[in-house]
Write an enzyme that holds these catalytic residues in place. Structure first.
Site, PDB file in Angstrom:
ATOM      1  N   ARG A  49       0.686  -1.216  -0.009  1.00  0.00           N
ATOM      2  CA  ARG A  49       0.055   0.065   0.065  1.00  0.00           C
ATOM      3  C   ARG A  49       0.685   1.327   0.066  1.00  0.00           C
ATOM      4  O   ARG A  49       2.190   1.287  -0.020  1.00  0.00           O
ATOM      5  CB  ARG A  49      -1.026  -0.003   1.154  1.00  0.00           C
ATOM      6  N   GLY A  50       0.287   2.247  -0.131  1.00  0.00           N
ATOM      7  CA  GLY A  50       0.995   3.717  -0.210  1.00  0.00           C
ATOM      8  C   GLY A  50       1.161   3.972  -1.749  1.00  0.00           C
ATOM      9  O   GLY A  50       1.613   2.818  -2.380  1.00  0.00           O
ATOM     10  N   ALA A  51       1.042   5.123  -2.136  1.00  0.00           N
ATOM     11  CA  ALA A  51       0.834   5.492  -3.404  1.00  0.00           C
ATOM     12  C   ALA A  51       1.987   4.984  -4.366  1.00  0.00           C
ATOM     13  O   ALA A  51       1.966   4.415  -5.432  1.00  0.00           O
ATOM     14  CB  ALA A  51       0.475   7.091  -3.528  1.00  0.00           C
ATOM     15  N   ARG A  90      -7.268  -0.431  -7.142  1.00  0.00           N
ATOM     16  CA  ARG A  90      -7.407   0.551  -6.065  1.00  0.00           C
ATOM     17  C   ARG A  90      -7.829   2.078  -6.578  1.00  0.00           C
ATOM     18  O   ARG A  90      -7.025   2.272  -7.741  1.00  0.00           O
ATOM     19  CB  ARG A  90      -6.374   0.738  -5.021  1.00  0.00           C
ATOM     20  N   GLN A 203      -2.369   2.500   9.914  1.00  0.00           N
ATOM     21  CA  GLN A 203      -0.808   2.487   9.339  1.00  0.00           C
ATOM     22  C   GLN A 203      -0.019   3.310  10.005  1.00  0.00           C
ATOM     23  O   GLN A 203       1.372   3.079   9.984  1.00  0.00           O
ATOM     24  CB  GLN A 203      -1.034   3.276   8.009  1.00  0.00           C
ATOM     25  N   ASP A 244      -2.000  10.568  -2.149  1.00  0.00           N
ATOM     26  CA  ASP A 244      -2.403   9.812  -3.012  1.00  0.00           C
ATOM     27  C   ASP A 244      -2.635  10.167  -4.445  1.00  0.00           C
ATOM     28  O   ASP A 244      -2.574   9.649  -5.466  1.00  0.00           O
ATOM     29  CB  ASP A 244      -3.290   8.598  -2.751  1.00  0.00           C
ATOM     30  N   ASN A 254      -5.433  12.506   0.783  1.00  0.00           N
ATOM     31  CA  ASN A 254      -4.717  11.651   1.442  1.00  0.00           C
ATOM     32  C   ASN A 254      -5.595  11.004   2.706  1.00  0.00           C
ATOM     33  O   ASN A 254      -6.601  11.031   2.461  1.00  0.00           O
ATOM     34  CB  ASN A 254      -3.641  12.482   2.334  1.00  0.00           C
ATOM     35  N   LYS A 255      -4.919   9.913   3.396  1.00  0.00           N
ATOM     36  CA  LYS A 255      -5.801   9.058   4.060  1.00  0.00           C
ATOM     37  C   LYS A 255      -6.513   9.753   5.014  1.00  0.00           C
ATOM     38  O   LYS A 255      -6.314  10.881   5.617  1.00  0.00           O
ATOM     39  CB  LYS A 255      -4.607   8.414   5.198  1.00  0.00           C
TER      40      LYS A 255
END
Ligand code: MRU
Length: 364
Positions: A49-51, A90, A203, A244, A254-255
């Site tokens: 995960r993570g862009a 995603r 996270q 992202d 973002n998150k």
């Protein structure tokens, strides 16, 4: 101990291996990926995960798709379906689409699937190496901000707040938001990081805390709602988060929860920076609120929590058994709340003019 440095690497058989991030920090599991289907599952299930890491993994997904296509009868049909499936893995991180398009462009020079496969492998490796370089450059530019803060504070400890994991685990090495912190620590600046736990998947508590701890960087995990209080009491000097997807006007996704931190930072006069590689900028869109696709995940990620019970990883129910829950993955922070964007080419303001001054090739 390769996994301590990189989050993705290749094997002698031209397959790839990744750290399974679902079990960190409690278990270090490494998973081999050798097909497009496995890459799609890894991205969907957030093994990776993570862009930037999503982008790099998807690039290998295109490589596997080319390899598989060599053995198909309906080649075009098979390949296009795999690419479609990859794109649907995603929705928010634009790096996924950027990496797939870069691959499609690279392999378009030939019609031969064996040659396409070879090109896709090299391009994926290049994407990985470029990300490492880019993140280091983000770190070098962000370091200037931290040095300036240290001078202003007369060398006292700098408190940085971050949300989610925009660290090396979300990238290949270095990270985006954490890269300046690693370099500042290496240089002997006194840094301390407030790590938002980042519900629902935590996270921050699981990943950012783990990577900072491994690097010996002082940090404290806080419940997501603590940041505002700390800002009011002068315990945060700067916020640095990742993204992202940024629009060409400087809005960022973002998150979930990032927006609230930006609001609190604005109210308290605290600089709020977003660290990002240019691969996270979607130059085709302007308005983050209406144009960035926001992922919605299963409500069970809110209803349950997963952790270590002293012997093994366990998932337990938090809510009444039948309570409905809503799990929105990301929110949009409008450009007006952002002090600056830390990119691989330098720091700019969150607006089109300033962004294009750093990336003139993006002009239409
Ligand atoms: O849902 P995730 O864990 O993929 O979300 C990750 C983030 O929100 C990160 O901050 C972002 O991808 C930047 S990673 C350098």
């Amino acid at each position: 101990m390769q996994y301590l440095q990189r989050t993705i690497w290749y094997t002698a058989n031209q397959t790839i291996e990744v750290l399974d991030q679902r079990y960190l920090p409690h278990q270090i599991n490494i998973i081999e990926l050798s097909s497009t289907a496995q890459v799609i599952t890894a991205i969907k299930d957030m093994i990776v995960r993570g862009a930037p890491l999503i982008g790099a993994t998807a690039a290998f997904g295109v490589y596997f798709a080319c390899q598989e296509t060599q053995h198909q009868t309906n080649k075009e049909e098979y390949f296009n379906q795999q690419i479609e499936n990859l794109k649907n893995s995603r929705p928010t991180a634009v790096n996924l689409f950027w990496a797939i398009n870069k691959q499609l462009n690279a392999i378009s020079v030939t019609k031969d699937w064996y040659t396409k496969t070879k090109i896709a492998w090299q391009t994926a490796l290049q994407i990985v190496e470029d990300d490492v370089k880019i993140c280091k450059q983000i770190g070098e530019h962000g370091l200037l901000l931290l040095e300036e803060l240290a001078r202003k504070k007369k060398e006292k400890k700098i408190n940085i707040l971050t949300h989610c994991n925009a660290g090396r685990l979300g990238c290949i090495e270095w990270g985006t938001a954490t890269a300046p912190i690693y370099l500042a620590h290496k240089q002997g600046l006194q840094v301390h990081v407030w790590v938002d736990e980042t519900r629902p998947r935590n996270q921050g508590a699981s990943l950012t805390a783990w990577e900072l701890q491994q690097a010996g960087i002082p940090h404290t995990v806080i419940a997501d709602n603590t940041g505002g209080h700390l800002m009011q009491h002068h315990q945060v000097d700067i916020c640095i988060v990742g993204t992202d997807r940024a629009t060409c006007q400087g809005d960022i996704a973002n998150k979930i929860g990032t927006y609230l931190k930006a609001l609190a930072a604005k109210d308290n006069g605290i600089p709020f920076y977003v660290a990002l590689p240019s691969t996270s900028i979607d130059w085709n869109i302007k308005n983050g609120l209406t144009e960035i696709p926001i992922e919605e995940r299963t409500p069970d990620e809110v209803r349950y929590i997963t952790g270590w019970n002293g012997k093994k990883i366990e998932k337990v129910l938090l809510t009444p058994a039948d309570s409905p829950a809503l799990n929105i993955g990301f929110d949009v922070t409008p450009a007006r709340l952002i002090t600056g964007l830390i990119t691989e080419r330098g720091i700019c303001q969150a607006n089109e003019e300033s962004m294009l001054a750093l990336f003139p090739e993006a002009k239409k």
